[in-house]
Design a protein around this motif. Structure first.
Motif, short mmCIF file in Angstrom:
data_model
loop_
_atom_site.label_atom_id
_atom_site.label_comp_id
_atom_site.label_asym_id
_atom_site.label_seq_id
_atom_site.Cartn_x
_atom_site.Cartn_y
_atom_site.Cartn_z
N UNK A 51 61.71 4.31 15.06
CA UNK A 51 60.53 4.71 14.31
C UNK A 51 60.30 6.21 14.39
N UNK A 52 60.49 6.76 15.58
CA UNK A 52 60.31 8.20 15.77
C UNK A 52 61.32 8.99 14.93
N UNK A 97 65.31 11.64 10.19
CA UNK A 97 66.68 11.42 10.67
C UNK A 97 67.00 9.93 10.49
N UNK A 98 67.26 9.55 9.25
CA UNK A 98 67.39 8.14 8.91
C UNK A 98 68.66 7.50 9.44
N UNK A 99 69.76 8.26 9.47
CA UNK A 99 71.01 7.69 10.01
C UNK A 99 70.85 7.28 11.47
N UNK A 100 70.23 8.15 12.26
CA UNK A 100 70.03 7.84 13.68
C UNK A 100 69.04 6.69 13.84
N UNK A 101 68.02 6.64 12.98
CA UNK A 101 67.05 5.55 13.05
C UNK A 101 67.72 4.21 12.77
N UNK A 102 68.56 4.18 11.75
CA UNK A 102 69.29 2.95 11.42
C UNK A 102 70.19 2.53 12.58
N UNK A 103 70.81 3.49 13.22
CA UNK A 103 71.65 3.19 14.38
C UNK A 103 70.84 2.54 15.49
N UNK A 110 64.99 -0.93 8.44
CA UNK A 110 66.32 -0.48 8.02
C UNK A 110 66.33 -0.28 6.50
N UNK A 111 65.74 -1.23 5.78
CA UNK A 111 65.68 -1.11 4.32
C UNK A 111 64.93 0.13 3.88
N UNK A 112 63.82 0.42 4.53
CA UNK A 112 63.05 1.63 4.19
C UNK A 112 63.85 2.90 4.48
N UNK A 113 64.61 2.89 5.56
CA UNK A 113 65.42 4.07 5.90
C UNK A 113 66.54 4.26 4.87
#
Length: 95
Positions: free
Chosen positions: A36-37, A43-49, A71-74
């Motif tokens: 979430x942070x 930083x969507x790639x890192x969030x998805x990871x 994940x979908x929102x990212x």
């Protein structure tokens, strides 16, 4: 003195490693809050990871639908529409 350090260095390293591994077992919230942070920072790639890491280690958790939604929102924020739709459909199915 250096012989004493050489004797205890492996023990110190192993105990330090085990100490930090204990946080991984306790902190199952960490990937979700970190994801979430990272998403808030763009930083969507890192969030998805981080979200996928949570899914890997907690496949039976009750929050899986919410994780797929995030994940979908990212993916949507990145313009990756196919991946976004797939993740959001999975989130809808699990909700």
């Amino acid at each position: 003195m250096s012989k004493v350090l050489n004797d205890f260095l492996p023990l110190f390293l192993v105990s330090t490693f085990l100490f930090f591994c204990s946080f991984a077992a306790v902190g199952e919230e960490l990937p979700l809050s970190l994801g979430s942070h990272l998403a808030k920072q763009g930083n969507y790639d890192a969030a998805i990871t981080e979200y996928k890491r949570f899914l890997f280690f907690h496949p039976d958790d009750s929050r899986i639908g919410e994780v797929y939604y995030n994940i979908g929102l990212a993916y949507k924020a990145q313009g990756l529409w196919t991946e976004a739709v797939t993740a959001l459909r999975t989130a809808t199915y699990l909700a």
